[in-house]
Design a protein around this motif. Structure first.
Motif, PDB file in Angstrom:
ATOM      1  N   ASP A 153     -20.167-123.691  84.487  1.00  0.00           N
ATOM      2  CA  ASP A 153     -20.540-123.891  85.564  1.00  0.00           C
ATOM      3  C   ASP A 153     -22.887-123.174  85.761  1.00  0.00           C
ATOM      4  O   ASP A 153     -23.201-124.085  85.680  1.00  0.00           O
ATOM      5  CB  ASP A 153     -20.085-122.992  87.251  1.00  0.00           C
ATOM      6  N   LEU A 154     -21.771-122.162  84.750  1.00  0.00           N
ATOM      7  CA  LEU A 154     -23.368-121.773  84.558  1.00  0.00           C
ATOM      8  C   LEU A 154     -24.280-122.508  83.581  1.00  0.00           C
ATOM      9  O   LEU A 154     -24.974-122.564  84.103  1.00  0.00           O
ATOM     10  CB  LEU A 154     -23.310-119.961  84.524  1.00  0.00           C
ATOM     11  N   LEU A 155     -23.787-122.721  82.369  1.00  0.00           N
ATOM     12  CA  LEU A 155     -23.748-123.535  81.294  1.00  0.00           C
ATOM     13  C   LEU A 155     -24.375-124.473  82.067  1.00  0.00           C
ATOM     14  O   LEU A 155     -25.642-125.055  81.616  1.00  0.00           O
ATOM     15  CB  LEU A 155     -23.837-123.318  80.471  1.00  0.00           C
ATOM     16  N   ARG A 156     -23.793-125.635  82.933  1.00  0.00           N
ATOM     17  CA  ARG A 156     -24.139-126.838  83.315  1.00  0.00           C
ATOM     18  C   ARG A 156     -25.580-126.342  84.409  1.00  0.00           C
ATOM     19  O   ARG A 156     -26.643-127.442  84.511  1.00  0.00           O
ATOM     20  CB  ARG A 156     -22.792-127.226  84.107  1.00  0.00           C
ATOM     21  N   VAL A 157     -25.394-125.784  84.888  1.00  0.00           N
ATOM     22  CA  VAL A 157     -26.604-125.372  86.258  1.00  0.00           C
ATOM     23  C   VAL A 157     -27.218-125.310  85.753  1.00  0.00           C
ATOM     24  O   VAL A 157     -29.104-125.178  86.261  1.00  0.00           O
ATOM     25  CB  VAL A 157     -25.783-124.765  87.515  1.00  0.00           C
ATOM     26  N   PHE A 158     -27.867-123.765  84.478  1.00  0.00           N
ATOM     27  CA  PHE A 158     -28.680-123.512  84.231  1.00  0.00           C
ATOM     28  C   PHE A 158     -29.769-124.877  84.053  1.00  0.00           C
ATOM     29  O   PHE A 158     -30.852-124.400  84.278  1.00  0.00           O
ATOM     30  CB  PHE A 158     -28.436-122.332  83.214  1.00  0.00           C
ATOM     31  N   PRO A 159     -30.248-125.357  83.298  1.00  0.00           N
ATOM     32  CA  PRO A 159     -30.852-126.162  82.642  1.00  0.00           C
ATOM     33  C   PRO A 159     -32.086-126.638  84.023  1.00  0.00           C
ATOM     34  O   PRO A 159     -32.803-126.719  84.033  1.00  0.00           O
ATOM     35  CB  PRO A 159     -30.587-127.411  81.634  1.00  0.00           C
ATOM     36  N   ALA A 160     -31.361-127.081  85.083  1.00  0.00           N
ATOM     37  CA  ALA A 160     -31.919-127.367  86.121  1.00  0.00           C
ATOM     38  C   ALA A 160     -33.198-126.662  86.699  1.00  0.00           C
ATOM     39  O   ALA A 160     -33.916-126.699  86.918  1.00  0.00           O
ATOM     40  CB  ALA A 160     -31.112-127.675  86.886  1.00  0.00           C
ATOM     41  N   THR A 161     -32.589-125.546  86.443  1.00  0.00           N
ATOM     42  CA  THR A 161     -33.724-123.437  86.988  1.00  0.00           C
ATOM     43  C   THR A 161     -34.845-124.197  85.785  1.00  0.00           C
ATOM     44  O   THR A 161     -35.997-123.739  85.751  1.00  0.00           O
ATOM     45  CB  THR A 161     -32.446-122.803  87.148  1.00  0.00           C
ATOM     46  N   LEU A 162     -34.110-123.833  84.342  1.00  0.00           N
ATOM     47  CA  LEU A 162     -35.059-123.712  83.729  1.00  0.00           C
ATOM     48  C   LEU A 162     -35.913-124.644  83.181  1.00  0.00           C
ATOM     49  O   LEU A 162     -37.159-123.910  83.133  1.00  0.00           O
ATOM     50  CB  LEU A 162     -34.329-123.824  81.952  1.00  0.00           C
ATOM     51  N   GLU A 163     -35.803-125.911  83.899  1.00  0.00           N
ATOM     52  CA  GLU A 163     -36.774-127.216  83.789  1.00  0.00           C
ATOM     53  C   GLU A 163     -38.067-126.521  85.530  1.00  0.00           C
ATOM     54  O   GLU A 163     -39.080-127.018  84.654  1.00  0.00           O
ATOM     55  CB  GLU A 163     -36.353-128.168  83.871  1.00  0.00           C
ATOM     56  N   LEU A 164     -38.098-126.428  85.769  1.00  0.00           N
ATOM     57  CA  LEU A 164     -38.590-126.199  87.357  1.00  0.00           C
ATOM     58  C   LEU A 164     -38.577-124.917  87.163  1.00  0.00           C
ATOM     59  O   LEU A 164     -40.250-124.223  87.567  1.00  0.00           O
ATOM     60  CB  LEU A 164     -37.060-126.151  88.173  1.00  0.00           C
ATOM     61  N   SER A 165     -38.561-123.185  86.550  1.00  0.00           N
ATOM     62  CA  SER A 165     -39.323-122.656  86.504  1.00  0.00           C
ATOM     63  C   SER A 165     -40.180-122.352  85.293  1.00  0.00           C
ATOM     64  O   SER A 165     -41.365-122.158  85.287  1.00  0.00           O
ATOM     65  CB  SER A 165     -38.208-121.224  86.503  1.00  0.00           C
TER      66      SER A 165
ATOM     67  N   PRO B  97     -30.916-128.503  92.285  1.00  0.00           N
ATOM     68  CA  PRO B  97     -28.398-128.468  91.595  1.00  0.00           C
ATOM     69  C   PRO B  97     -28.880-127.359  90.383  1.00  0.00           C
ATOM     70  O   PRO B  97     -28.277-127.694  89.704  1.00  0.00           O
ATOM     71  CB  PRO B  97     -28.232-129.165  91.760  1.00  0.00           C
ATOM     72  N   GLY B  98     -29.521-126.038  90.731  1.00  0.00           N
ATOM     73  CA  GLY B  98     -29.475-125.089  89.751  1.00  0.00           C
ATOM     74  C   GLY B  98     -29.114-124.131  89.883  1.00  0.00           C
ATOM     75  O   GLY B  98     -27.840-124.302  90.791  1.00  0.00           O
ATOM     76  N   LEU B  99     -29.416-123.109  89.150  1.00  0.00           N
ATOM     77  CA  LEU B  99     -28.575-122.047  89.269  1.00  0.00           C
ATOM     78  C   LEU B  99     -28.651-121.076  91.037  1.00  0.00           C
ATOM     79  O   LEU B  99     -27.558-120.534  91.068  1.00  0.00           O
ATOM     80  CB  LEU B  99     -29.069-120.586  88.568  1.00  0.00           C
ATOM     81  N   GLY B 100     -29.685-121.460  90.782  1.00  0.00           N
ATOM     82  CA  GLY B 100     -29.760-120.360  92.818  1.00  0.00           C
ATOM     83  C   GLY B 100     -29.075-120.538  94.164  1.00  0.00           C
ATOM     84  O   GLY B 100     -28.309-120.718  94.505  1.00  0.00           O
ATOM     85  N   LEU B 101     -28.841-122.562  93.589  1.00  0.00           N
ATOM     86  CA  LEU B 101     -27.983-122.978  94.452  1.00  0.00           C
ATOM     87  C   LEU B 101     -27.032-122.897  94.304  1.00  0.00           C
ATOM     88  O   LEU B 101     -25.725-122.584  94.980  1.00  0.00           O
ATOM     89  CB  LEU B 101     -28.555-124.395  94.672  1.00  0.00           C
TER      90      LEU B 101
END
Lengths: 358, 302
Positions: free
Chosen positions: A111-123, A307-311
């Motif tokens: 799950d973490l690997l799936r959602v992490f890129p979204a957070t990475l893109e934003l940050s 839909p990233g790590l935080g959410l």
């Protein structure tokens, strides 16, 4: 003979300085990284233990007999001494095993690997905005100390680091999405664009460019621009403030006077010589900013339904999915430690003086 | 007028005759320097207003209005009877803001009450005794320093359950390390001072020396640091409240109020916007005050 021996002694000292020093430094750094990581696992382990939910009851239900209860309890290892339990937990974590998520019933790591890129893109985009604008603004504030440019920049950054990010996000959505319609709304993509682009890096803007899907790219950029600008503004505030104070420290130095006296243009002195030295200190600030962006993701992603790590962590939190929460904590913690280590490693590369020391 | 002048003259007397006069004079000079800084004074006003609002909350607004749900009046815009409008459950937003100031101040006060003593105790012990005690304590401090604050607070709140006390514990747990470092640095520089040696020769115990000789010297920098940290603490607390992890409904808390207005943001902007402004103004106030205090301290030391 003497003339031959003398250079040999110099190369010996040279060798110690060039090789042995850095090795000792890297070793010390690794030691502290491992220690910090162990501390992090201790904390997550402790949090997992103090939680008021009884993990055994969660499995057997409250109608189970006392024998079943005890059997399950020893099966999951809760009857073992605490240090042994911690050891087993540590081994699992090192193997990337954070247990299964209750909501998605998949391994947490997956799950973490799936959602992490979204957070990475934003940050990442926010960090780029923060550095590209923050550093020059900080320099201008420092060179125009006390004048209106300085006042405006300082005031702007004061507002930035006093701002509740979740609130600014809401106001941004209200103004730029609902009222003006300049940007796209919450989420990463419009529903109609979902699943068109195959996931390669997980960064939709990059993936869509590679796939040649320009509509998807523009749509995803439209979704990205508002949250990234808001986060970028907050990082800018911090970066500009730190750059200003570092630059003020440099501009007081005597070498500035010397380079000016030599006849270099003031522009070159400020933007090449002084700023060149400031970068050394800025490395740590930038690493810190990136860490703050990652943890601030919990709030921004809640506001922007990103839909990233935080959410993911926030949703897990409210569904009592402790494995997922602790896994997310661990991931952010590890990235944090990694960033600290990276800035410690880069520091001597950009600053020769740090290499000389020790 | 003449009384004020003599007071002023007495305070600014370059040759004070008593210890008290010297001390008050020093404070007065610091105050004069602080007063000249307009932004810092603005910060002081904001923070004082917050404290007064929190203390006198029942006099300013009706305590029942903060919680009472009048569903027939829900979502009314700001008006003469409801200055800041009415929220989605028919509660007066002005009253909730006023009582929310209490929540915010309680969180800030509790965090400070935990963080300053813990940081001082650990830092002073490490700096005073040195050797392996220093090494061990500073290692632990470094470990806590490299934790992500909000995420850790989140995990703690998840484990302990939502509530103000747990939010305070979670924030305090990630806030104390800089104070330990600060106190350690101060203790290290004072450790070899002659007045410490004098106290040792008089037979004072370690505890007595730390408490009566070294700690008072650390307090100013700790207080300045606390003021500068306040804004961060308030923002973290509001963030936890926004996520629903701090004060539980119906208790008024600014972060939670922003969150509850999200559903009606498009039609009724005031429900979310006004508590957000309250958080922002408070945080700006603490930042300005902290910057001002730091400037005064810097100019005194240099």
């Amino acid at each position: 003979m003497v003339t031959v021996a003398a250079p040999a002694a110099v190369t010996d000292g040279e060798w110690v300085r060039r090789v042995a020093g850095p090795i000792r430094r890297v070793w010390r750094l690794l030691f502290s990284v491992v220690l910090t990581f162990l501390g992090l696992t201790c904390v997550t382990f402790f949090i997992g233990r103090v939680i008021p939910i009884d993990p055994v009851l969660a499995i057997v239900g409250d109608k189970a007999s006392i024998e079943t209860y005890n059997r399950v309890r020893s099966e999951i290892g809760l009857d073992l001494p605490i240090p042994v339990q911690y050891w087993r937990y540590l081994l699992k974590v090192l193997h990337g095993d954070f247990g299964n998520s209750v909501i998605t019933s998949q391994p947490v790591l997956q799950d973490l690997l799936r959602v992490f890129p979204a957070t990475l893109e934003l940050s990442l985009l926010a960090l780029i905005i923060g550095v590209v604008f923050g550093v020059p603004l900080g320099v201008i504030a420092a060179t125009h100390r006390g004048r209106w440019q300085d006042q405006v920049i300082r005031f702007g950054s004061l507002i930035g680091y006093s701002m509740p990010v979740f609130w600014l996000g809401l106001i941004g959505l209200l103004v730029f999405y609902a009222k003006l319609g300049w940007v796209e709304g919450p989420g990463r993509l419009d529903v109609s664009y979902d699943d068109i682009v195959p996931v390669v890096t997980g960064l939709i803007t990059v993936d869509s460019l590679f796939a040649g899907e320009h509509d998807v790219f523009w749509n995803s950029l439209g979704h990205l621009v508002l949250p990234a600008s808001i986060l970028g503004y907050l990082s800018l505030a911090y970066v500009a403030r730190m750059t200003r104070s570092f630059m003020l420290g440099q501009l007081k130095q005597e070498y500035i006077l010397a380079t000016l006296a030599k006849g270099l243009s003031p522009f070159r002195v400020v933007w090449v010589h002084a700023l060149g030295n400031v970068w050394v200190q800025l490395v740590t600030v930038i690493a810190l900013t990136f860490g703050n962006l990652l943890e601030g993701a919990v709030l921004t992603e809640t506001v922007f339904a990103w839909p990233g790590l935080g959410l993911y962590m926030k949703n897990s939190l409210f569904n009592a999915d402790l494995n997922a929460v602790l896994g997310g904590t661990m991931l952010v913690g590890v990235v944090y430690i990694g960033l600290n280590m990276l800035s410690d490693l880069i520091y001597p590369l950009v600053d020769p003086r740090a290499r000389e020391r020790r | 007028m003449s009384a004020a002048l003599t007071w002023r003259g007495w305070l600014l007397d370059p040759a004070p005759v008593s210890r008290r006069q010297a001390r008050l004079g020093r404070w007065f000079r610091a105050w004069l320097a602080f007063q000249r800084n307009g932004l810092a004074m603005t910060g002081l006003c904001v923070v004082s207003a917050l404290v007064l609002t929190a203390l006198a909350a029942p006099l300013i607004a009706d305590p029942r209005a903060a919680i009472l749900q009048v569903l027939t009046e829900r979502l009314q815009p700001p008006s003469a009877s409801h200055w800041f409008g009415v929220d989605e459950l028919g509660r007066d937003i002005f009253a909730r803001i006023v009582f929310g100031a209490r929540t915010t101040l309680i969180i800030v006060a509790l965090v400070s009450a935990i963080v300053a003593p813990v940081g001082l105790a650990i830092g002073l012990t490490a700096g005073y005794f040195g050797h392996w005690i220093d090494a061990v304590l500073m290692r632990i401090t470094d470990i806590f320093l490299s934790f992500p604050r909000l995420v850790l607070a989140l995990a703690f709140a998840a484990a302990l359950g939502p509530g103000i006390e747990n939010a305070v514990i979670a924030i305090a747990l990630t806030t104390w390390p800089p104070y330990a470092r600060l106190a350690r640095a101060e203790a290290l520089t004072r450790r070899r001072a002659e007045f410490i040696e004098a106290a040792e020769l008089q037979g004072a115990s370690h505890l007595r020396i730390i408490l009566s000789q070294i700690m008072p010297l650390c307090l100013p920098s700790v207080i300045i640091r606390l003021t500068l940290d306040m804004a961060g603490i308030i923002l973290t607390a509001a963030g936890l409240g926004f996520l629903g992890l701090a004060a539980q409904p119906p208790a008024p808390e600014w972060g939670a109020m922003v969150s509850s207005g999200r559903q009606v943001l498009l039609g009724q902007w005031w429900v979310s916007t006004i508590p957000g402004i309250a958080i922002f103004v408070t945080s700006v106030g603490f930042n300005l005050l902290g910057d001002g205090l730091r400037d005064v301290a810097d100019s005194r030391s240099s």
